[in-house]
Structures are given as C-alpha cells and as structure tokens.
Scaffold this active site. Structure first.
Site, PDB file in Angstrom:
ATOM      1  CD  GLU A 137     -18.915 -30.287 -23.484  1.00  0.00           C
ATOM      2  OE1 GLU A 137     -20.005 -30.412 -24.035  1.00  0.00           O
ATOM      3  OE2 GLU A 137     -18.468 -31.116 -22.665  1.00  0.00           O
ATOM      4  CD  GLU A 151     -19.842 -30.317 -18.318  1.00  0.00           C
ATOM      5  OE1 GLU A 151     -20.251 -31.364 -18.858  1.00  0.00           O
ATOM      6  OE2 GLU A 151     -20.102 -29.174 -18.745  1.00  0.00           O
TER       7      GLU A 151
END
Ligand code: BGC
Length: 460
Positions: free
Chosen positions: A198, A378
């Site tokens: 991320e 995720e």
C-alpha cells in the site's frame, strides 16, 4: 437571467453526466444473498498478517519510535498511548498459529519480514533473525501452506528513517539491497513475493494526514514519497528477476483501492473532492503500472510529472487490498476541504467504514485493466462484537465471486487478519481477527463469525 438559466442547465448536465458515468453501485441483497458461489479449481484461500502487528518486540523501527512519541500538544500518537509491545507474540507462537491456519482450512499465508530485525544496522544482517524466518517458512511448507512474503509493510529500520527513508529517491538503493539479500536467502523455498504494501496508505497517512510516522502534513511530499515507493517496486522487481529463482518467482505490488463517492450526488464540489482524492489515492499507482506515468497537477498542492516507460506492466500479479469506500462532502474550510460522511442505512464496522461489498466488485473491475492476475491480498472487518463478521465475509466473497464469474482473473483471497493484532494508530482496539486474542494470556480463540469463512472454503 438567460445566463443564469444556461448556467443552471450546464451545471445539471454535468451532474447527470457524472451520475451516469460514475454510478455508486448498490445491489439488492434480497436477490443476491441466495445465489451460489462457484470458484475455479485452482482458486486459493489464505489469511494475512504483518510483522509489526503480530510478532512482538519490534523495537528498532519507525513505528516503535512513533509509539513513544507525542504531538505538539503532548498527545500520544497511538490511541490511548497503546504500544505494540509483545503484540501476538507470533514470533514465539508461530507453530501454534500455523495450526490455526490448518483449522481454517486455508492453503496460503501472507506474512511480512521485519526489515529492522533482519538488518538492524546498515549492511549488518542478523543471522539469528534470518534463522528464525527460515524456521517459520519451513514450518509453513511442512504444513502445506504456501507463503506469500511481503518485503515492506509500513515499517522501516530506524537507521533508514534517520537518513530520510523514502523521502529521498537515492535511499531506495538500501531497500533494494535488503530485498536482494532476503531473496537470495529464501527464494529457494518461497516463490511469491509482495514488494510494497500500500504505497498510497504509507504516504497519505504518514505525509498528508500525519497519523502514521513521520507525522508530516504536506501533500507535495506525500506525493513524492508515493512516487518513490512505486519506483522502489519496479526496481525491486527488476533486481529480484535478475537473481537466481527470479524468473520462476511471482513478484507483485500490493495496493489498497478505495472508492471516493460524493456525499451529495448533486453537488459538484463533492464530485471534485472525490476526483482529486482518487487521483492521488488510486489513479497515481494505476497509471504508473499501466502507462509508466505519474502526472498530477493540483494547483497549490501537488505538482508531479514523472515518466518511466520501463515500469509498464512490471508486476506478476496485482495484490488488491480492499475494505470500503468513503463518501466525501466538500466544506469551505481551508484546513479541511472535505469530510467523510456515512449513509445512515449502511452498516458500520468498528473502523470508520461501512460494509460495501459492491466496492470490492468495483475495485476488481477497475484494476483488471492492468492486465495481470489479481489476488485479494487483504480484505476483512474490525468487529469486536463479532455480529457482522459472518455477513461481511459472505457478501464480500460473493462480490469477488461475481467478478470471477464474469471472467475476471482473480486467483486467491487472503482474509485480514488471521488474528487480532496491533492496528497501527488505533492500537489494539480494532478486532480484525478470525481468531480473538487475549493479549494478557496470549490465548487465541476462533470467532463464531469466522465459521462462515471455513464453510465457504470447505464448499469451494
Ligand atoms: C493494512 C493493514 C491494516 C489493515 C486494516 C491495511 O491497510 O495493510 O496493515 O491492519 O489495512 O486497517
């Protein structure tokens, strides 16, 4: 008067155009809930964690410093001054935790290596720590669990932070050295590698919102850091591919996608806030991977023009992290141009997110344009009462499956997270775990809502 009328017509034409072209997808769950799932034969299931959040004793990284730091008003950086401390003691309890993976019936586990433990000082690698990770990998393989290793999940060694970390492009060299070292060590046993977790969360939270280390609030710096993380991804990719086992390994970036939907669909400034936020949060990485280009010009905030054709398509898979969307409402406040709002009929999770499975479907359809297999690296819910977890799992997996049935190449799904853990600025209050952890006794207990996940795995 005539200009006013033309103005109104023009304004509403734009709104109608936006509404049609950027719909906020909503399904009728009464119709969707009973539909059957159907997964390809090789689809895999896993759960994910990250070193700082679960291992314990991460005392040599930027987050350790941050947990012991206070802002200008003397307030702690982490909610209620919590510290990661021993976390889930995954460091010592990994064998027990692997048994939990077996109990769930998953075949994959995404974990990260703690750079600050492996390379506590520049160019000094700790053999004892490496031996530990080697044992963890062996234990996973012995149990037929395929590891996905993340090389960077928010934490930097303190020495790397002290030289300016990813704020300086030249520091990327140090990260490459670390990646090369661990890849050489483990690539004979591990074939799946996530480069950066991320980039947009690391940069926006740490350099724009200021709630992650180093707590800066500067949009231009945030954008530069994100750019450097993207460059790091490409450089790690190239480096690892050039090493032995490189060609046979799957190396990919992990990106969080979040949609920004206008709070008031008739309000042009809400749309504008969404558009600008989306450029920085989503479009920047997607455009980098797809066209090798980052071009952002938001007057007075961000000016970035970077191009590297060599970056195009350099990821073997697209790791998609998805949680929810947000609704932005513009306001005339020079310190905060927009706020998040939550539609009152939506189900809230403990994090300031609503349950929005349609968003995962939208995100999958958006990132398929990169042209790489997608892995959901995720997806999960913070739900301390555990009264929404089952529903969350069922509906998000349904949304993913719908995209798969429409032909999108999604290969696997990692639930976040295996167990409750240190949720960054929120400390231990957010309960994302399939397993509940009693942080006093380190006892783990399967949550009722997690059984939905087990059932889906068994039936797939
Ligand atoms: C991060 C995880 C975090 C999760 C839940 C993701 O952005 O990769 O480390 O715990 O979100 O907030």
């Amino acid at each position: 008067m005539i200009f006013f009328i033309y103005g109104v017509i023009f304004y509403f034409s734009i709104i109608v155009f936006l509404k049609i072209n950027y719909p906020e997808l909503r399904w009728n769950w009464n119709l969707e809930d009973d539909k059957k799932l159907n997964f390809p034969k090789n689809f895999f299931w896993g759960t994910a964690t990250a070193s700082h959040q679960v291992e314990g004793n991460c005392t040599n990284n930027n987050w350790y410093k941050w947990e012991n730091n206070f802002d200008d008003e003397g307030s702690p950086r982490i909610k209620d001054n919590q510290k990661s401390g021993l976390a889930c003691d995954h460091w010592n309890k990994y064998e027990e935790d692997i048994l939990m993976l077996k109990e769930l019936g998953v075949s994959h586990y995404r974990l990260s290596l703690e750079w600050s433990k492996i390379e506590p000082k520049k160019n000094k690698f700790d053999e004892i720590i490496l031996k530990h990770y080697s044992k963890v990998i062996d234990a996973l393989l012995k149990n037929n669990i395929t590891p996905y290793i993340t090389l960077h999940h928010f934490t930097n060694p303190i020495w790397f932070d002290e030289i300016g970390s990813f704020e300086k492009e030249k520091n990327i060299d140090y990260f490459i050295d670390f990646c090369e070292f661990v890849f050489n060590r483990f690539s004979n046993k591990v074939s799946n590698w996530c480069t950066i977790n991320e980039p947009e969360v690391y940069s926006v939270m740490g350099y724009f919102a200021g709630v992650f280390p180093p707590g800066k609030k500067d949009a231009q710096v945030a954008a530069e850091v994100q750019k450097n993380l993207l460059i790091s991804h490409t450089r790690v990719y190239d480096k690892l591919k050039s090493l032995s086992n490189g060609k046979d390994s799957k190396i990919g970036i992990v990106k969080n996608v979040m949609q920004f939907d206008p709070s008031r669909r008739w309000h042009l400034l809400d749309w504008l806030a969404c558009r600008i936020t989306d450029i920085v949060y989503n479009k920047m990485s997607l455009s980098y991977l797809k066209y090798g280009k980052i071009k952002i010009n938001i007057p007075f905030f961000i000016n970035l023009d970077y191009s590297n054709k060599d970056a195009i398509g350099k990821t073997d898979f697209f790791g998609l992290n998805y949680y929810s969307h947000v609704h932005l409402k513009f306001q005339f406040d020079k310190h905060e141009f927009f706020i998040n709002t939550y539609p009152k009929n939506d189900i809230m999770t403990d994090m300031p997110y609503t349950i929005y499975p349609e968003g995962l479907y939208r995100a999958i359809h958006r990132v398929k344009s990169i042209g790489k297999p997608i892995i959901i690296t995720e997806n999960g819910i913070a739900d301390s009462k555990d009264d929404k977890r089952g529903l969350f799992i069922k509906r998000y997996i349904y949304a993913m499956n719908k995209a798969i049935q429409e032909g999108v190449d999604v290969r696997g799904y990692f639930y976040w997270s295996l167990m409750d853990n240190f949720e960054w600025a929120e400390g231990y209050d957010m309960k994302f775990g399939l397993y509940e952890v009693d942080f006093k006794t380190q006892e783990r207990k399967l949550r009722q809502g997690s059984k939905e996940f087990i059932n889906i795995i068994n039936e797939s």
